[in-house]
Design a protein around this motif. Structure first.
Motif, PDB file in Angstrom:
ATOM      1  N   GLY A 129      68.861  41.161  45.208  1.00 17.70           N
ATOM      2  CA  GLY A 129      67.435  41.287  44.954  1.00 17.70           C
ATOM      3  C   GLY A 129      66.578  40.101  45.347  1.00 17.70           C
ATOM      4  N   ARG A 130      67.185  38.967  45.705  1.00 18.22           N
ATOM      5  CA  ARG A 130      66.395  37.792  46.093  1.00 18.22           C
ATOM      6  C   ARG A 130      65.643  38.090  47.381  1.00 18.22           C
ATOM      7  NH1 ARG A 130      67.022  32.252  44.609  1.00 18.22           N
ATOM      8  NH2 ARG A 130      65.140  31.181  45.297  1.00 18.22           N
ATOM      9  N   LEU A 131      64.403  37.679  47.463  1.00 15.64           N
ATOM     10  CA  LEU A 131      63.571  37.963  48.626  1.00 15.64           C
ATOM     11  C   LEU A 131      63.722  36.872  49.675  1.00 15.64           C
ATOM     12  CD1 LEU A 131      60.288  39.097  46.847  1.00 15.64           C
ATOM     13  CD2 LEU A 131      62.079  40.552  47.822  1.00 15.64           C
ATOM     14  N   PRO A 132      64.150  37.193  50.892  1.00 13.79           N
ATOM     15  CA  PRO A 132      64.179  36.182  51.961  1.00 13.79           C
ATOM     16  C   PRO A 132      62.782  35.741  52.375  1.00 13.79           C
ATOM     17  CG  PRO A 132      65.606  38.054  52.480  1.00 13.79           C
ATOM     18  CD  PRO A 132      64.761  38.464  51.318  1.00 13.79           C
ATOM     19  N   PHE A 133      61.839  36.688  52.360  1.00 14.86           N
ATOM     20  CA  PHE A 133      60.452  36.422  52.701  1.00 14.86           C
ATOM     21  C   PHE A 133      59.576  37.191  51.710  1.00 14.86           C
ATOM     22  CE2 PHE A 133      62.823  36.112  56.664  1.00 14.86           C
ATOM     23  CZ  PHE A 133      62.387  34.897  57.174  1.00 14.86           C
ATOM     24  N   PRO A 134      58.360  36.721  51.475  1.00 12.45           N
ATOM     25  CA  PRO A 134      57.442  37.521  50.660  1.00 12.45           C
ATOM     26  C   PRO A 134      57.238  38.905  51.263  1.00 12.45           C
ATOM     27  CG  PRO A 134      56.600  35.293  50.938  1.00 12.45           C
ATOM     28  CD  PRO A 134      57.769  35.425  51.873  1.00 12.45           C
ATOM     29  N   THR A 135      57.032  39.880  50.406  1.00 12.36           N
ATOM     30  CA  THR A 135      56.781  41.256  50.822  1.00 12.36           C
ATOM     31  C   THR A 135      55.397  41.681  50.334  1.00 12.36           C
ATOM     32  OG1 THR A 135      57.706  42.167  48.783  1.00 12.36           O
ATOM     33  CG2 THR A 135      59.241  41.785  50.617  1.00 12.36           C
ATOM     34  N   MET A 136      54.969  42.850  50.714  1.00 12.79           N
ATOM     35  CA  MET A 136      53.701  43.344  50.167  1.00 12.79           C
ATOM     36  C   MET A 136      53.839  43.645  48.684  1.00 12.79           C
ATOM     37  SD  MET A 136      50.951  43.089  51.735  1.00 12.79           S
ATOM     38  CE  MET A 136      50.122  43.801  50.324  1.00 12.79           C
ATOM     39  N   GLN A 137      55.018  44.057  48.244  1.00 13.78           N
ATOM     40  CA  GLN A 137      55.228  44.257  46.818  1.00 13.78           C
ATOM     41  C   GLN A 137      55.064  42.945  46.059  1.00 13.78           C
ATOM     42  OE1 GLN A 137      59.241  44.904  45.491  1.00 13.78           O
ATOM     43  NE2 GLN A 137      58.607  46.095  43.703  1.00 13.78           N
ATOM     44  N   SER A 138      55.706  41.876  46.555  1.00  9.12           N
ATOM     45  CA  SER A 138      55.617  40.593  45.850  1.00  9.12           C
ATOM     46  C   SER A 138      54.219  40.007  45.950  1.00  9.12           C
ATOM     47  CB  SER A 138      56.653  39.605  46.401  1.00  9.12           C
ATOM     48  OG  SER A 138      56.377  39.223  47.735  1.00  9.12           O
ATOM     49  N   ALA A 139      53.591  40.122  47.123  1.00  9.18           N
ATOM     50  CA  ALA A 139      52.262  39.541  47.313  1.00  9.18           C
ATOM     51  C   ALA A 139      51.213  40.246  46.465  1.00  9.18           C
ATOM     52  CB  ALA A 139      51.879  39.597  48.793  1.00  9.18           C
ATOM     53  N   SER A 140      51.299  41.576  46.349  1.00  4.73           N
ATOM     54  CA  SER A 140      50.310  42.292  45.535  1.00  4.73           C
ATOM     55  C   SER A 140      50.541  42.025  44.053  1.00  4.73           C
ATOM     56  CB  SER A 140      50.354  43.793  45.834  1.00  4.73           C
ATOM     57  OG  SER A 140      51.645  44.341  45.602  1.00  4.73           O
ATOM     58  N   GLY A 141      51.803  41.834  43.644  1.00  8.92           N
ATOM     59  CA  GLY A 141      52.073  41.447  42.262  1.00  8.92           C
ATOM     60  C   GLY A 141      51.503  40.082  41.940  1.00  8.92           C
ATOM     61  N   GLU A 142      51.681  39.132  42.864  1.00  6.89           N
ATOM     62  CA  GLU A 142      51.108  37.793  42.677  1.00  6.89           C
ATOM     63  C   GLU A 142      49.587  37.855  42.625  1.00  6.89           C
ATOM     64  OE1 GLU A 142      54.812  35.909  45.238  1.00  6.89           O
ATOM     65  OE2 GLU A 142      52.817  36.117  46.144  1.00  6.89           O
ATOM     66  N   ALA A 143      49.005  38.704  43.474  1.00  4.52           N
ATOM     67  CA  ALA A 143      47.544  38.824  43.486  1.00  4.52           C
ATOM     68  C   ALA A 143      47.028  39.348  42.145  1.00  4.52           C
ATOM     69  CB  ALA A 143      47.108  39.742  44.619  1.00  4.52           C
ATOM     70  N   ALA A 144      47.752  40.293  41.545  1.00  5.74           N
ATOM     71  CA  ALA A 144      47.357  40.780  40.222  1.00  5.74           C
ATOM     72  C   ALA A 144      47.349  39.635  39.214  1.00  5.74           C
ATOM     73  CB  ALA A 144      48.315  41.886  39.778  1.00  5.74           C
ATOM     74  N   PHE A 145      48.370  38.807  39.273  1.00 10.08           N
ATOM     75  CA  PHE A 145      48.448  37.642  38.391  1.00 10.08           C
ATOM     76  C   PHE A 145      47.295  36.683  38.656  1.00 10.08           C
ATOM     77  CE2 PHE A 145      50.284  33.402  37.368  1.00 10.08           C
ATOM     78  CZ  PHE A 145      50.618  33.616  36.038  1.00 10.08           C
ATOM     79  N   MET A 146      46.927  36.526  39.919  1.00  9.77           N
ATOM     80  CA  MET A 146      45.857  35.603  40.290  1.00  9.77           C
ATOM     81  C   MET A 146      44.495  36.070  39.799  1.00  9.77           C
ATOM     82  SD  MET A 146      47.267  34.697  44.111  1.00  9.77           S
ATOM     83  CE  MET A 146      45.910  33.633  44.604  1.00  9.77           C
ATOM     84  N   THR A 147      44.303  37.401  39.658  1.00  8.12           N
ATOM     85  CA  THR A 147      43.043  37.845  39.062  1.00  8.12           C
ATOM     86  C   THR A 147      42.938  37.334  37.630  1.00  8.12           C
ATOM     87  OG1 THR A 147      43.922  39.969  38.243  1.00  8.12           O
ATOM     88  CG2 THR A 147      43.003  39.925  40.491  1.00  8.12           C
ATOM     89  N   GLY A 148      44.085  37.235  36.953  1.00 10.35           N
ATOM     90  CA  GLY A 148      44.095  36.661  35.613  1.00 10.35           C
ATOM     91  C   GLY A 148      43.819  35.174  35.615  1.00 10.35           C
ATOM     92  N   LEU A 149      44.270  34.473  36.665  1.00 13.86           N
ATOM     93  CA  LEU A 149      43.957  33.049  36.774  1.00 13.86           C
ATOM     94  C   LEU A 149      42.452  32.852  36.923  1.00 13.86           C
ATOM     95  CD1 LEU A 149      46.814  31.829  39.177  1.00 13.86           C
ATOM     96  CD2 LEU A 149      46.780  31.796  36.678  1.00 13.86           C
ATOM     97  N   GLU A 150      41.815  33.705  37.725  1.00 11.37           N
ATOM     98  CA  GLU A 150      40.359  33.593  37.879  1.00 11.37           C
ATOM     99  C   GLU A 150      39.651  33.911  36.560  1.00 11.37           C
ATOM    100  OE1 GLU A 150      38.793  35.780  41.196  1.00 11.37           O
ATOM    101  OE2 GLU A 150      39.446  34.227  42.607  1.00 11.37           O
ATOM    102  N   ARG A 151      40.102  34.952  35.880  1.00 10.76           N
ATOM    103  CA  ARG A 151      39.464  35.336  34.625  1.00 10.76           C
ATOM    104  C   ARG A 151      39.577  34.211  33.595  1.00 10.76           C
ATOM    105  NH1 ARG A 151      41.915  39.741  34.195  1.00 10.76           N
ATOM    106  NH2 ARG A 151      43.614  39.130  32.810  1.00 10.76           N
ATOM    107  N   ASN A 152      40.674  33.463  33.667  1.00 13.67           N
ATOM    108  CA  ASN A 152      40.924  32.391  32.707  1.00 13.67           C
ATOM    109  C   ASN A 152      40.717  30.999  33.302  1.00 13.67           C
ATOM    110  OD1 ASN A 152      42.140  33.687  30.101  1.00 13.67           O
ATOM    111  ND2 ASN A 152      43.079  34.784  31.824  1.00 13.67           N
ATOM    112  N   SER A 153      39.886  30.928  34.328  1.00  9.69           N
ATOM    113  CA  SER A 153      39.672  29.627  34.973  1.00  9.69           C
ATOM    114  C   SER A 153      38.767  28.709  34.168  1.00  9.69           C
ATOM    115  CB  SER A 153      39.124  29.811  36.397  1.00  9.69           C
ATOM    116  OG  SER A 153      37.913  30.546  36.388  1.00  9.69           O
TER     117      SER A 153
END
Length: 650
Positions: A470-494
């Motif tokens: 399951g380890r990712l050799p490179f970022p995927t769209m699944q991983s990048a969109s999951g990170e982006a969801a988390f980043m919306t929370g970073l902005e909300r809590n900035s």
């Protein structure tokens, strides 16, 4: 922090084609809840996977000065190869080129050879040869014993098949028994079709028969970023700059700490002439030349207009050793000196005077200093280490904010930590499920640096396993969109999250020690990952005010954030869909006096497992279009997508 808790309207919507879809209505408040820190998005640098030497640092020769190697061993000759049966040995030179560089390459020309005889360097898995570039080659040489030799020494670049692409020569004499520096320019007559090229040094075999020559401190530089001497690789530096970072965390990461106290990163061993930099065995299994030193970092930050988040060593090494409190004094002083090199007054501070002597009398910018790295591994000793380091550093530098590296509030620290560095490596699912991670944190004056985060595996039971598990050799769209969801929370809590950086930043594809990474590269090319584009989209479209809106559903795959530029009136709506189906959203901006009737859509989307790789570097890239907007408009967010909608509001 002010929140707008509107009800999320969800249900089955029937369009003109009677196709059911899950719809969400998001009401945006025109009154900002807080100012977004200018430092919110940046970069974290770890000298791993040849990200410094062989990567960002533009030096093309590997093992250029035989630093930290054992003489008379095969390993000491890493990257160096004989040409035409030349004899090569790395020796502990009885008369070294400098105290910091005790080893030299001893080159012996056997008798009865004709043609060219010499040696080559393979670079870091190859060397890019570009006919539009001028390469600057240099080295030191001496004859251990005076001889009557007089002849040409030729240096150049050639393909691994033996085609010479560039060369230049200088005459040398056997009477040169003291170290002498040679500087030559190389102008390729043609570009190479690939990176399978090497640097060579040769003499005529017949004329040089029986000669022994010692060489030290080789160097080969292409043009560098902003034309800095001893500078950075252009394409990697430009890729970093194009992300729009506001800060750069350095020099690590693990590489700060050393396996032992003696092998920790030390600022004073990384400044000044290259002859005075001994290098060190880094914490990722290879030697750091420290050519990329403290001053080179700081100059890069100025060139890109970002500020440092600088770490100081704090008494703990990766081998598990924490210094006793009674022994911390000299290391606290070294941390003071490191900070003074960056911001001190040359008239009052010797380290600052050293900075001035190296061409930068003005202080650099420094507002944040991290004390140690990941000290949750040694939390029991961090209590006294933090206390002693921070008490002393705050007294001398009250204007600096010091960042703790244990788990937040565990253990209790004195002085009270103003900021904490939080690290998380998890699955894509974890990231969208934890987009509300900071929402429940107390607002008590403490701020947070999300200093390392990445979706690294799809297997929650074995996060750091192998790709087969399951380890990712490179970022995927699944991983990048999951990170982006988390980043919306970073902005909300900035209001409490002042900075965030994906990690690791760079990966040499020929020496992979950690995956995935934001940017991959080899000797000739750079690959921007899906996660890179997410970071870029968020950084370049951040705004300086956060606009509250209807909150997403905790744990759902769909998340959004709305920010605004107070100067331009541009409003940035970021939408992350980490799910496997399209989601429909209606945005209501009717609190504003006016909203532009059209806007710009920047969309990053692709298949769940889609990645950008060296073989397919542009599988997923952002695409920009114009869309219809207004005070109320609908948007369909594709599966596994990150969208930035820009409208002008008044």
């Amino acid at each position: 922090m002010m929140r707008l808790h509107s009800i999320v309207t969800g249900g089955i919507c029937v369009g003109i084609f009677a196709v059911p879809c899950w719809c969400v209505t998001v009401t945006v408040n025109k009154t900002p809840s807080h100012t977004i820190p200018s430092t919110l998005y940046g970069q974290m640098f770890e000298v791993s996977v040849y990200s410094g030497d062989g990567g960002l640092y533009a030096e093309l020769l590997q093992n250029r000065a035989f630093q930290q190697v054992s003489p008379n061993t095969t390993a000491a000759l890493t990257a160096w190869h004989p040409i035409n049966n030349a004899q090569l040995t790395v020796v502990a030179d009885p008369v070294p080129v400098s105290k910091a560089l005790p080893n030299s390459l001893q080159f012996s020309v056997p008798d009865d050879l004709t043609g060219r005889v010499g040696f080559s360097n393979e670079g870091y898995w190859g060397i890019k040869v570009d006919s539009s570039w001028t390469y600057k080659a240099s080295f030191f040489f001496r004859f251990p014993a005076s001889s009557s030799f007089s002849g040409a020494l030729t240096v150049g670049l050639e393909t691994n098949a033996g085609t010479v692409l560039a060369q230049n020569s200088t005459n040398i004499r056997g009477t040169t028994t003291k170290w002498t520096e040679v500087n030559l320019e190389l102008h390729p007559t043609a570009s190479a079709g690939d990176v399978n090229n090497s640097f060579f040094v040769t003499v005529d075999g017949e004329a040089g028969a029986g000669q022994i020559i010692n060489f030290a401190m080789f160097s080969l530089f292409p043009p560098t970023f902003k034309n800095r001497p001893n500078g950075l690789r252009i394409d990697i530096a430009e890729t970093l700059a194009e992300m729009g970072p506001s800060f750069f965390r350095f020099p690590g990461g693990n590489n700060l700490e050393g396996q032992t106290t003696a092998t920790r990163w030390q600022w004073n061993a990384t400044v000044g002439p290259l002859l005075d930099r001994p290098g060190r065995v880094g914490d990722w299994g290879y030697v750091n030349t420290d050519g990329l030193g403290l001053l080179e970092y700081l100059e890069f930050f100025e060139d890109v207009d970002m500020e440092p988040i600088m770490a100081v060593w704090a008494g703990y090494s990766l081998g598990g050793t924490s210094l006793p409190e009674s022994e911390l004094g000299p290391y606290i002083q070294q941390a003071k000196d490191q900070i003074n090199f960056v911001i001190g007054d040359p008239a009052k501070s010797p380290p600052a005077a050293l900075r001035a002597s190296l061409g930068h009398p003005e202080p650099f910018k420094l507002r944040f200093v991290e004390v140690g790295n990941e000290d949750f591994f040694a939390a029991d000793t961090y209590t006294y280490r933090w206390h002693d380091f921070v008490s002393a550093l705050q007294a001398e530098f009250p204007q600096i904010r010091f960042i703790a590296t244990t788990d937040a509030w565990d253990p209790v620290l004195s002085p009270v930590a103003q900021s904490y560095d939080v690290h998380v490596y998890q699955t894509p699912t974890w990231f969208y499920q934890n987009a509300f991670y900071y929402d429940d944190f107390q607002r008590n004056g403490t701020t947070y640096f999300e200093g390392e985060y990445a979706a690294v595996s799809t297997n929650p039971n074995d996060i750091f396993g192998t790709p087969a598990d399951g380890r990712l050799p490179f970022p995927t769209m699944q991983s990048a969109s999951g990170e982006a969801a988390f980043m919306t929370g970073l902005e909300r809590n900035s209001d409490i999250v002042f900075a965030a950086s994906y990690a690791p930043l760079l990966q040499h594809v020929n020496s992979t020690q950690w995956t995935p990474d934001l940017i991959s590269f080899d000797a000739g090319a750079v690959v921007r990952s899906t996660s890179y584009y997410v970071q870029q989209l968020f950084s370049l479209n951040r705004g300086d005010q956060y606009l509250p809106s209807t909150l997403p559903t905790r744990g759902d795959t769909l998340h959004w954030s709305v920010t605004k530029s107070s100067s331009s009136g541009k409003t940035f709506i970021k939408v992350a869909n980490a799910g496997n189906s399209t989601k429909s959203i209606t945005f209501k901006l009717d609190q504003f006096d006016s909203v532009s009737s059209s806007g710009t859509l920047q969309l990053l989307t692709g298949a769940e497992t889609a990645s950008n790789t060296a073989d397919a570097p542009e599988t997923v890239v952002p695409k920009t279009t114009t869309i219809r907007t207004g005070k109320t408009f609908a948007y369909n967010a594709p599966a596994f997508s990150v969208s930035v909608i820009t409208v002008t509001t008044r």
